[in-house]
Motif scaffolding. Sequence first.
Motif, PDB file in Angstrom:
ATOM      1  N   GLU A 162      68.400  14.841 -15.055  1.00 32.31           N
ATOM      2  CA  GLU A 162      67.317  15.030 -15.754  1.00 32.31           C
ATOM      3  C   GLU A 162      67.367  15.053 -17.416  1.00 32.31           C
ATOM      4  O   GLU A 162      66.519  14.683 -18.185  1.00 32.31           O
ATOM      5  N   ALA A 163      68.825  15.004 -17.774  1.00 32.38           N
ATOM      6  CA  ALA A 163      69.194  14.529 -19.324  1.00 32.38           C
ATOM      7  C   ALA A 163      68.956  13.042 -19.689  1.00 32.38           C
ATOM      8  O   ALA A 163      68.240  12.727 -20.665  1.00 32.38           O
ATOM      9  N   LEU A 164      69.012  12.363 -18.628  1.00 27.90           N
ATOM     10  CA  LEU A 164      68.424  11.068 -18.653  1.00 27.90           C
ATOM     11  C   LEU A 164      66.926  10.603 -18.609  1.00 27.90           C
ATOM     12  O   LEU A 164      66.724  10.085 -19.652  1.00 27.90           O
ATOM     13  N   SER A 165      66.300  11.429 -17.892  1.00 28.31           N
ATOM     14  CA  SER A 165      64.965  11.173 -17.814  1.00 28.31           C
ATOM     15  C   SER A 165      64.320  11.738 -19.190  1.00 28.31           C
ATOM     16  O   SER A 165      63.188  11.154 -19.214  1.00 28.31           O
ATOM     17  N   LYS A 166      65.132  12.732 -19.604  1.00 28.23           N
ATOM     18  CA  LYS A 166      64.317  13.238 -21.051  1.00 28.23           C
ATOM     19  C   LYS A 166      64.895  12.468 -22.205  1.00 28.23           C
ATOM     20  O   LYS A 166      64.564  12.742 -23.255  1.00 28.23           O
ATOM     21  N   LYS A 167      65.691  11.156 -21.745  1.00 30.97           N
ATOM     22  CA  LYS A 167      66.163  10.750 -23.200  1.00 30.97           C
ATOM     23  C   LYS A 167      67.266  11.391 -23.865  1.00 30.97           C
ATOM     24  O   LYS A 167      67.360  11.084 -25.098  1.00 30.97           O
ATOM     25  N   TYR A 168      67.779  12.516 -23.603  1.00 34.53           N
ATOM     26  CA  TYR A 168      68.815  13.115 -24.188  1.00 34.53           C
ATOM     27  C   TYR A 168      69.991  12.306 -24.351  1.00 34.53           C
ATOM     28  O   TYR A 168      70.802  12.423 -25.342  1.00 34.53           O
ATOM     29  N   ILE A 169      70.139  11.624 -23.276  1.00 35.17           N
ATOM     30  CA  ILE A 169      71.335  10.693 -23.128  1.00 35.17           C
ATOM     31  C   ILE A 169      70.865   9.429 -22.831  1.00 35.17           C
ATOM     32  O   ILE A 169      69.941   9.265 -22.176  1.00 35.17           O
ATOM     33  N   THR A 170      71.797   8.562 -22.570  1.00 36.65           N
ATOM     34  CA  THR A 170      71.311   7.041 -22.182  1.00 36.65           C
ATOM     35  C   THR A 170      72.519   6.388 -21.610  1.00 36.65           C
ATOM     36  O   THR A 170      73.764   6.673 -21.792  1.00 36.65           O
ATOM     37  N   GLU A 171      72.276   5.519 -20.678  1.00 34.50           N
ATOM     38  CA  GLU A 171      73.330   4.460 -19.992  1.00 34.50           C
ATOM     39  C   GLU A 171      72.652   3.178 -20.536  1.00 34.50           C
ATOM     40  O   GLU A 171      73.168   2.231 -19.530  1.00 34.50           O
TER      41      GLU A 171
ATOM     42  N   GLU B 226      45.337  12.412  -3.274  1.00 32.22           N
ATOM     43  CA  GLU B 226      46.622  11.800  -2.485  1.00 32.22           C
ATOM     44  C   GLU B 226      47.582  13.195  -2.590  1.00 32.22           C
ATOM     45  O   GLU B 226      47.665  14.093  -3.144  1.00 32.22           O
ATOM     46  N   LYS B 227      48.248  13.292  -1.343  1.00 27.04           N
ATOM     47  CA  LYS B 227      49.220  14.368  -1.189  1.00 27.04           C
ATOM     48  C   LYS B 227      50.480  13.781  -0.629  1.00 27.04           C
ATOM     49  O   LYS B 227      50.709  12.756   0.270  1.00 27.04           O
ATOM     50  N   ILE B 228      51.647  13.641  -1.435  1.00 30.39           N
ATOM     51  CA  ILE B 228      52.637  13.258  -1.093  1.00 30.39           C
ATOM     52  C   ILE B 228      53.765  14.427  -0.940  1.00 30.39           C
ATOM     53  O   ILE B 228      54.053  15.202  -1.813  1.00 30.39           O
ATOM     54  N   PHE B 229      54.619  14.185   0.139  1.00 29.61           N
ATOM     55  CA  PHE B 229      55.638  15.275   0.503  1.00 29.61           C
ATOM     56  C   PHE B 229      56.896  14.838  -0.087  1.00 29.61           C
ATOM     57  O   PHE B 229      57.360  13.875  -0.015  1.00 29.61           O
ATOM     58  N   TRP B 230      57.631  15.677  -0.474  1.00 31.59           N
ATOM     59  CA  TRP B 230      58.918  15.736  -1.038  1.00 31.59           C
ATOM     60  C   TRP B 230      59.951  14.965  -0.077  1.00 31.59           C
ATOM     61  O   TRP B 230      60.935  14.265  -0.570  1.00 31.59           O
ATOM     62  N   LYS B 231      59.805  15.329   1.262  1.00 33.06           N
ATOM     63  CA  LYS B 231      60.799  14.762   2.118  1.00 33.06           C
ATOM     64  C   LYS B 231      60.526  13.146   2.327  1.00 33.06           C
ATOM     65  O   LYS B 231      61.525  12.345   2.544  1.00 33.06           O
ATOM     66  N   ASP B 232      59.289  12.529   1.862  1.00 28.69           N
ATOM     67  CA  ASP B 232      59.201  11.147   1.704  1.00 28.69           C
ATOM     68  C   ASP B 232      59.327  10.541   0.430  1.00 28.69           C
ATOM     69  O   ASP B 232      59.654   9.207   0.498  1.00 28.69           O
ATOM     70  N   ILE B 233      59.266  11.273  -0.575  1.00 22.68           N
ATOM     71  CA  ILE B 233      59.910  10.802  -2.084  1.00 22.68           C
ATOM     72  C   ILE B 233      61.231  10.350  -2.078  1.00 22.68           C
ATOM     73  O   ILE B 233      62.389  11.021  -1.806  1.00 22.68           O
ATOM     74  N   GLN B 234      61.619   9.188  -2.706  1.00 22.27           N
ATOM     75  CA  GLN B 234      62.702   8.602  -2.914  1.00 22.27           C
ATOM     76  C   GLN B 234      62.931   8.658  -4.464  1.00 22.27           C
ATOM     77  O   GLN B 234      64.232   8.930  -4.841  1.00 22.27           O
ATOM     78  N   SER B 235      62.133   8.405  -5.396  1.00 23.95           N
ATOM     79  CA  SER B 235      62.266   8.618  -6.879  1.00 23.95           C
ATOM     80  C   SER B 235      60.830   8.617  -7.446  1.00 23.95           C
ATOM     81  O   SER B 235      59.964   8.432  -6.850  1.00 23.95           O
ATOM     82  N   PHE B 236      60.989   9.167  -8.775  1.00 26.98           N
ATOM     83  CA  PHE B 236      59.748   9.128  -9.502  1.00 26.98           C
ATOM     84  C   PHE B 236      60.027   9.116 -10.944  1.00 26.98           C
ATOM     85  O   PHE B 236      61.307   9.509 -11.265  1.00 26.98           O
ATOM     86  N   ASN B 237      59.090   8.842 -11.827  1.00 24.89           N
ATOM     87  CA  ASN B 237      59.393   8.581 -13.213  1.00 24.89           C
ATOM     88  C   ASN B 237      58.039   8.840 -13.776  1.00 24.89           C
ATOM     89  O   ASN B 237      56.823   8.480 -13.503  1.00 24.89           O
ATOM     90  N   ILE B 238      58.060   9.390 -15.220  1.00 25.23           N
ATOM     91  CA  ILE B 238      56.817   9.420 -15.725  1.00 25.23           C
ATOM     92  C   ILE B 238      56.753   8.596 -17.155  1.00 25.23           C
ATOM     93  O   ILE B 238      57.900   8.393 -17.429  1.00 25.23           O
ATOM     94  N   VAL B 239      55.767   7.761 -17.251  1.00 24.12           N
ATOM     95  CA  VAL B 239      55.504   6.931 -18.230  1.00 24.12           C
ATOM     96  C   VAL B 239      54.671   7.433 -19.184  1.00 24.12           C
ATOM     97  O   VAL B 239      53.475   7.990 -18.947  1.00 24.12           O
TER      98      VAL B 239
END
Length: 286
Positions: free
Chosen positions: A95-104, A221-234
């Motif tokens: 979550e810290a990576l997704s919020k750009k508080y840290i980076t790799e 659209e209805k997407i179940f968590w059991k099918d989700i592999q990854s997500f991101n927000i642009v």
Amino acid sequence: MNLNQNIKVKDALRRGQNRINYVCVSVAIVFLAVVPLFLVFVFRNDQNNIVLITGGISSVLIGIFFPFYWWLKETVRYKIWAGKNVKDIHRFYEEALSKKYITEHKFLKKFELKSNKQKEELKRFFNDRLGKKREIIRDINADIARETVFKSNNMVSIIIWIVLMIGAVYLKYTESVNDRMVYFTIVAGAVLIAYELYKMFKYKYILKINKEYISYKDNKEKIFWKDIQSFNIVRAGQYKPGELNIITSNESYSLSLEGIVNNRLNKVLDVLNENKHRFEINNFEA
């Protein structure tokens, strides 16, 4: 590492927001906007004043380089602190990576400001904690409801057009302006306001998120968590709304988040991460 791993992920992320993002943004606003405007106001009658020129240039340079310097230095301290204190380190790290508080990012990591002692602590952070197999640790954020709905909200655009329409009417009665331009502004403003209202009320919600699924635009659209592999927000750009990109075991989705401003996207990300965690807990405990 002297470990005292009892800090919740939400509290650790709040620390990153306060010590990294808020500091960087505040310094940038002060030195890129407030100080230059203050200098222009004070020396407005002497545009060639050396103080105005050097002060303005110095302020802009500080506003650009200090946030970058602070981020490179503080992100190292932040990771070390998290390694010592955060309970669910794997979830925190994601979550810290997704919020750009840290980076790799390889390029940015080359410029991280760290002492030899910090280098050793970072090695232990990656090896001793992140290097271990991930475990599901129950760490519920009670501030996030069991089901969260995000609606389209274009009130900023509507307010801008209302102000322009009022300004056009004011100019009509106080200045010598072309009536056709005034009428055009009023009609165009009314049409665009109607269009923004239409977009706001076209769907009951843009996103509905709970621990079982993500629903988009009234269940379009209805997407179940059991099918989700990854997500991101642009994040939204100048002419493009934000997007929620989801990859499932079968297909990928690019969901337009028109009407949800960038500041609100931070909340969307928090809700997504929390409900992903709740799904993992339920699935683990089942």
